[in-house]
Scaffold this active site. Structure first.
Site, PDB file in Angstrom:
ATOM      1  N   ASP A  24      -2.596 -17.962   2.833  1.00 48.25           N
ATOM      2  CA  ASP A  24      -3.729 -18.720   2.270  1.00 48.25           C
ATOM      3  C   ASP A  24      -4.232 -19.745   3.282  1.00 48.25           C
ATOM      4  OD1 ASP A  24      -1.165 -19.653   1.808  1.00 48.25           O
ATOM      5  OD2 ASP A  24      -1.606 -20.595  -0.109  1.00 48.25           O
ATOM      6  N   TYR A  27       0.822  -1.216   0.000  1.00 42.41           N
ATOM      7  CA  TYR A  27       0.000   0.000   0.000  1.00 42.41           C
ATOM      8  C   TYR A  27       0.857   1.268   0.000  1.00 42.41           C
ATOM      9  CZ  TYR A  27      -3.954  -3.027   1.282  1.00 42.41           C
ATOM     10  OH  TYR A  27      -4.914  -4.010   1.317  1.00 42.41           O
ATOM     11  N   ASP A  29     -10.900  -8.446   7.993  1.00 38.29           N
ATOM     12  CA  ASP A  29     -12.291  -8.423   7.519  1.00 38.29           C
ATOM     13  C   ASP A  29     -12.904  -9.816   7.615  1.00 38.29           C
ATOM     14  OD1 ASP A  29     -12.241  -5.720   6.851  1.00 38.29           O
ATOM     15  OD2 ASP A  29     -13.252  -6.047   4.929  1.00 38.29           O
ATOM     16  N   ASP A  73      -5.240  -6.521   6.298  1.00 41.21           N
ATOM     17  CA  ASP A  73      -6.471  -5.884   5.825  1.00 41.21           C
ATOM     18  C   ASP A  73      -7.513  -6.958   5.512  1.00 41.21           C
ATOM     19  OD1 ASP A  73      -8.251  -4.105   4.737  1.00 41.21           O
ATOM     20  OD2 ASP A  73      -7.011  -3.494   3.049  1.00 41.21           O
ATOM     21  N   LYS A 119       3.828 -14.940   3.349  1.00 42.61           N
ATOM     22  CA  LYS A 119       3.733 -15.686   2.089  1.00 42.61           C
ATOM     23  C   LYS A 119       5.182 -15.925   1.647  1.00 42.61           C
ATOM     24  CE  LYS A 119       1.270 -17.415  -1.305  1.00 42.61           C
ATOM     25  NZ  LYS A 119       0.467 -18.634  -1.138  1.00 42.61           N
TER      26      LYS A 119
END
Ligand code: NAD
Length: 356
Positions: free
Chosen positions: A222, A135, A250, A246, A190
């Site tokens: 994942d 980001y 959620d 992020d 990851k």
């Protein structure tokens, strides 16, 4: 104690209004000053984070933030979009540590999309790094077509990047937080595919040497996404980068019944913090008076505890939220048969009444 109140767009104004009333009801002698941010600031000043808003935020002990954004700004150049305001505040104030507790209140076990036995008693803390990662990577791909749409572009790119100090400090925050809980940290990465996250993992392992009392494990993002719905209670403190955090937070929000229940705190090294619900401006329900204000009210409680040293008042708010849930009051997002559907304002009023 000075608080910058930045309601923003969409349901932001509706939910922050309720949190402000709750804070006022506590009679703590707080100085609360409002300012525009996001699309509302763009309309008034031509920029989503005007200098005056940034100045107020910097001068305040804490910021109570609603949400920013609306689909109608999607065609604006990236730096003028409402979402840039929150990124700008995070960067300018150095708000690198984002705390997102996902707690499933016993009364809302039925509102979760998972089986009750999977979420009953759930209490996890997701710690998301907030000022690095993709980001904030440079350079970013720029649109090239003359009408400002991506249709004519051949390529777009963003860069994922972390520095050693950024990873070290968020790892320390996670280990320190775990010391006050069940002494377990899961670092989500990851590393199997991305260099940035092999680097992340190696540094987390290095920092862990200073915390031998904390159990550390690592999980690919994942798999973490899968485990969160398969066996969420296996987690306690989860630490991860900006983008993975992020998305996972959620996902975790739905375990608790609704994203409208999930507060968050974003802190810098001086304990100055920005407090906001984990959700966005929800343009689909804005202006209808049906948004759930509890995530914002619980964010105000986190603000009192973390930045304003008012733990007792924070406890009172959290107890009041439990009381209204126990009374069966529900906004539309958490409503189920046998409970009473209330509006945003009615929920706020009920919390104030329960404070007593
Ligand atoms: P969202 O979180 O705004 O909404 C997702 C879904 O959850 C919607 O169906 C919405 O109605 C529901 N919802 C969200 N908050 C709720 C609440 N308090 N009570 C009841 N229901 C609630 O995410 P989105 O729709 O993907 O994004 C909408 C806008 O918000 C976009 O412009 C996005 O960029 C922005 N956004 C801003 C922030 C922020 O300000 N920090 C965070 C996320 C998204």
């Amino acid at each position: 104690m000075k608080i910058a109140v930045l309601p923003g767009d969409g349901i932001g104004t509706e939910i922050v209004a309720q949190a402000v009333k709750v804070l006022e009801a506590l009679d703590l002698n707080l100085e609360m000053e409002h300012a525009l941010v996001g699309g509302a600031a763009f309309e008034a000043h031509g920029h989503p984070l005007p200098e005056s808003t940034l100045k107020l935020a910097k001068e305040s002990d804490a910021i109570l933030f609603g949400a920013v954004g609306d689909w109608k700004y999607d065609k604006l150049d990236r730096p003028l979009r409402p979402e840039q305001a929150i990124l700008g505040l995070r960067k300018n104030l150095g708000l690198f540590a984002n705390f997102r507790p996902a707690i499933c209140y016993e009364e809302l076990v039925g509102a979760s999309s998972l089986k009750p036995e999977l979420v009953s008693g759930l209490d996890i803390l997701i710690i998301r790094e907030l000022t690095g990662d993709i980001y904030f990577g440079q350079p970013r791909g720029r649109r090239v077509s003359p009408d400002g749409a991506f249709a004519g572009a051949d390529e777009a790119f963003d860069t994922m990047r972390y520095t050693r100090p950024e990873v070290e400090r968020i790892a320390r925050v996670a280990f320190e937080a775990a010391r006050k809980r069940s002494k377990r940290v899961t670092s989500v990465d990851k590393a199997n595919v991305l260099e940035t996250f092999q680097f992340w993992k190696d540094i987390v392992i290095e920092v862990h040497k200073d915390y031998p009392d904390i159990a550390l494990d690592h999980m690919y993002v994942d798999n973490a996404a899968m485990q969160l719905v398969k066996e969420p209670k296996r987690f306690d403190v989860v630490v991860t980068g900006n983008m993975f955090g992020d998305i996972l937070s959620d996902e975790a929000s739905m375990l608790t019944g609704s994203i409208g229940m999930l507060p968050s705190a974003s802190l810098n090294t001086k304990n100055q913090g920005l407090y906001e619900p984990s959700h966005g401006s929800a343009p689909d329900i804005a202006g209808q008076g049906i948004a759930n204000p509890l995530a914002t009210i619980l964010s105000a409680a986190m603000m009192l505890r973390f930045s304003l040293n008012q733990s007792e008042a924070a406890d009172r708010i959290e107890a009041a939220v439990k009381t209204v849930l126990a009374q069966g009051l529900r906004t539309a997002d958490i409503h189920s048969p046998g409970t009473q559907k209330v509006s945003t304002a009615q929920m706020g009023q009920a919390v104030i009444k329960a404070l007593a």
